[in-house]
Motif scaffolding. Structure first.
Motif, PDB file in Angstrom:
ATOM      1  N   TRP A 127     -11.906   4.126  -5.689  1.00 16.64           N
ATOM      2  CA  TRP A 127     -11.600   2.863  -5.024  1.00 16.64           C
ATOM      3  C   TRP A 127     -12.002   1.665  -5.871  1.00 16.64           C
ATOM      4  O   TRP A 127     -11.658   0.523  -5.538  1.00 16.64           O
ATOM      5  N   ARG A 136      -4.623   6.168  -5.800  1.00 20.41           N
ATOM      6  CA  ARG A 136      -5.151   4.804  -5.934  1.00 20.41           C
ATOM      7  C   ARG A 136      -5.108   4.040  -4.623  1.00 20.41           C
ATOM      8  O   ARG A 136      -4.196   4.209  -3.807  1.00 20.41           O
ATOM      9  N   CYS A 137      -6.105   3.180  -4.454  1.00 23.17           N
ATOM     10  CA  CYS A 137      -6.073   2.274  -3.313  1.00 23.17           C
ATOM     11  C   CYS A 137      -5.092   1.146  -3.621  1.00 23.17           C
ATOM     12  O   CYS A 137      -4.930   0.738  -4.772  1.00 23.17           O
ATOM     13  N   THR A 138      -4.428   0.656  -2.599  1.00 22.92           N
ATOM     14  CA  THR A 138      -3.460  -0.428  -2.769  1.00 22.92           C
ATOM     15  C   THR A 138      -4.075  -1.781  -2.443  1.00 22.92           C
ATOM     16  O   THR A 138      -3.508  -2.816  -2.795  1.00 22.92           O
ATOM     17  N   GLU A 139      -5.216  -1.774  -1.766  1.00 28.22           N
ATOM     18  CA  GLU A 139      -5.854  -3.015  -1.359  1.00 28.22           C
ATOM     19  C   GLU A 139      -7.322  -2.992  -1.759  1.00 28.22           C
ATOM     20  O   GLU A 139      -7.931  -1.926  -1.878  1.00 28.22           O
ATOM     21  N   ASN A 243      -7.895   2.689   3.771  1.00 26.08           N
ATOM     22  CA  ASN A 243      -8.582   2.504   2.495  1.00 26.08           C
ATOM     23  C   ASN A 243     -10.087   2.708   2.593  1.00 26.08           C
ATOM     24  O   ASN A 243     -10.693   3.420   1.792  1.00 26.08           O
ATOM     25  N   VAL A 409       0.796  -2.147  -8.240  1.00 32.01           N
ATOM     26  CA  VAL A 409      -0.527  -1.523  -8.245  1.00 32.01           C
ATOM     27  C   VAL A 409      -0.824  -0.902  -9.606  1.00 32.01           C
ATOM     28  O   VAL A 409      -1.951  -0.972 -10.104  1.00 32.01           O
ATOM     29  N   PRO A 414      -5.512  -2.939  -7.286  1.00 27.89           N
ATOM     30  CA  PRO A 414      -5.408  -3.168  -5.844  1.00 27.89           C
ATOM     31  C   PRO A 414      -5.036  -4.610  -5.488  1.00 27.89           C
ATOM     32  O   PRO A 414      -5.433  -5.558  -6.166  1.00 27.89           O
ATOM     33  N   ARG A 417      -7.452  -7.273   0.030  1.00 29.02           N
ATOM     34  CA  ARG A 417      -7.570  -6.396   1.200  1.00 29.02           C
ATOM     35  C   ARG A 417      -6.727  -6.930   2.360  1.00 29.02           C
ATOM     36  O   ARG A 417      -6.505  -8.125   2.502  1.00 29.02           O
TER      37      ARG A 417
END
Length: 438
Positions: A127, A136-139, A243, A409, A414, A417
């Motif tokens: 993260w 992968r985290c997007t935010e 997330n 991304v 990211p 949020r």
């Protein structure tokens, strides 16, 4: 090891043993919505408690975030762990079945949203904003939001997923074809979802030819990603929802490794998720609006005036504001926001052309730097207008375009949020499948 299992493992996936309620259970009372929904609506969760009273329910196994700041948080977590142990020790669950689960979900707004329940290898996920892993985290992840989620997972004997992973399958070549294969058999479960949230049906995916099909298609998508995302390392999965829950699972695995080493893979090294295709027609990306506490119209307008190319135009009604902000895609020459505060409506324009949260969120973070609870994140326009009738100010965000998400991304990492939501509140994932962490 079977060839398809090797492929799946190389792509960060494991075939889980899934726990489901006994067939004789009242399944309408078992699934409840993701814990991070209706965070300003205790009445919603009281209704859920009334509906599920006297029946086994995932409500006993989760911590709705509306209650996180209450004084009894520690006791709630103890009660959750106790309920998990009780459910495992009694006859609540059927014997676990190993395999993926193919899902079709109907909501009041979209029909036949397809998904695949699977376990992911937490070693293949990070993260950290600078990391470029397979998953992968997007935010952006807020570290301060992880401890309560970690407290819930730490020592928990069961996990329930509301984490959604996205794949970039623009030809929709995996899930619809998998559905055609597995739907020849009877479903594992089929039920309506409470509070007028639609219905869900799931089928077991455990035949070798079906598992091989999944492994092959995902391998194709990964190979395609190498050519598509020239500006960054290839990746296969992007976290669409959950997330912070996934980040908490990662941190608990890191804790376990620090004590026990990583010579083998215990259950806590995996997390149960649902995989969906970003191009599924039934997946609609929705903006997540902002609710700002402790500030009125006369103070929030000067704060927003720091936006690039700022202008503020008074609007006569909520309907006019909704039409101006949500009735069309974001403008090419900049972003627009709606402002609702103390009976006032205003259209905020800015010349910033990136994703709307990129220019807005830093202002809000600065305002709430000493008290993050001054900002809340609201999924539905109606709820935002209702909550903005008091002393809070609402910021209405424009529609989100989902095309290009993976490339963005890959290139930038990211997004800020809470940049988007996959569907409306009632369309969020319901807890249903479980997995033992023992």
């Amino acid at each position: 090891m079977n060839e398809y299992r090797k492929k799946l493992n190389s792509l960060g996936l494991e075939i889980p043993s899934v726990l489901l309620p006994q067939p004789a259970s009242d399944l309408t009372k078992w699934p409840v919505i993701a814990c991070d929904q209706f965070t300003q609506d205790r009445n919603y969760w009281q209704k859920v408690k009334t509906i599920t009273a006297g029946s086994p329910s995932t409500l006993d196994l989760i911590f709705p975030e509306v209650f996180l700041s209450d004084d009894d948080a520690a006791q709630r977590i103890k009660d959750i762990h106790s309920a998990m142990k009780r459910y495992l020790q009694t006859d609540v669950f059927s014997k676990p079945g190993q395999g993926f689960i193919y899902i079709e979900r109907d909501t009041p707004f979209n029909k036949k949203r397809r998904g695949l329940v699977a376990a992911i290898d937490l070693e293949q996920y990070e993260w950290n904003a600078d990391a470029r892993p397979l998953i992968r985290c997007t935010e952006g992840t807020v570290p301060e939001r992880l401890p309560p989620r970690m407290d819930i997972r730490r020592g928990a004997p069961v996990e329930l997923p509301h984490i959604l992973l996205l794949i970039d399958d623009d030809t929709d070549s995996l899930l619809p074809l998998l559905g055609e294969k597995v739907k020849k058999a009877d479903p594992l479960y089929s039920t309506s979802l409470m509070m007028e949230s639609g219905s869900i049906t799931g089928w077991h995916v455990n035949a070798e030819n079906d598992l091989d099909f999944v492994a092959g298609k995902l391998e194709e998508l990964y190979k395609r990603s190498s050519a598509r995302y020239e500006c960054g390392k290839p990746f296969l999965f992007a976290v669409g929802d959950g997330n912070h829950s996934l980040a908490a699972a990662k941190e608990i695995w890191q804790e376990w490794k620090a004590v026990n080493g990583s010579d083998h893979s215990p259950p806590c090294s995996y997390a149960l998720v649902e995989i969906e295709n970003i191009y599924d027609p039934a997946i609609q990306f929705e903006p997540i609006h902002r609710l700002v506490f402790g500030i009125g119209y006369e103070r929030i307008v000067p704060m927003l005036s720091q936006l690039p190319g700022f202008s503020c135009l008074p609007v006569k009604s909520s309907d006019e504001l909704l039409k101006a902000v949500c009735g069309k895609p974001a403008e090419k020459e900049g972003n627009i926001f709606g402002l609702i505060s103390e009976g006032n409506y205003a259209l905020i324009k800015t010349t910033f052309t990136g994703i709307s949260t990129a220019c807005l969120q830093p202002l809000l973070d600065e305002y709430a730097k000493d008290n993050p609870q001054l900002i809340d994140y609201i999924h539905d326009e109606e709820e935002l207008f209702r909550l903005s009738e008091g002393t809070a100010a609402g910021i209405l965000l424009p529609p989100v375009q989902k095309s290009g998400l993976f490339e963005t991304v890959a290139r930038l990492g990211p997004l800020p949020r809470k940049s988007f939501s996959m569907g409306r509140s009632c369309e969020k994932r319901f807890y249903l499948e479980c997995r033992s962490l023992l």
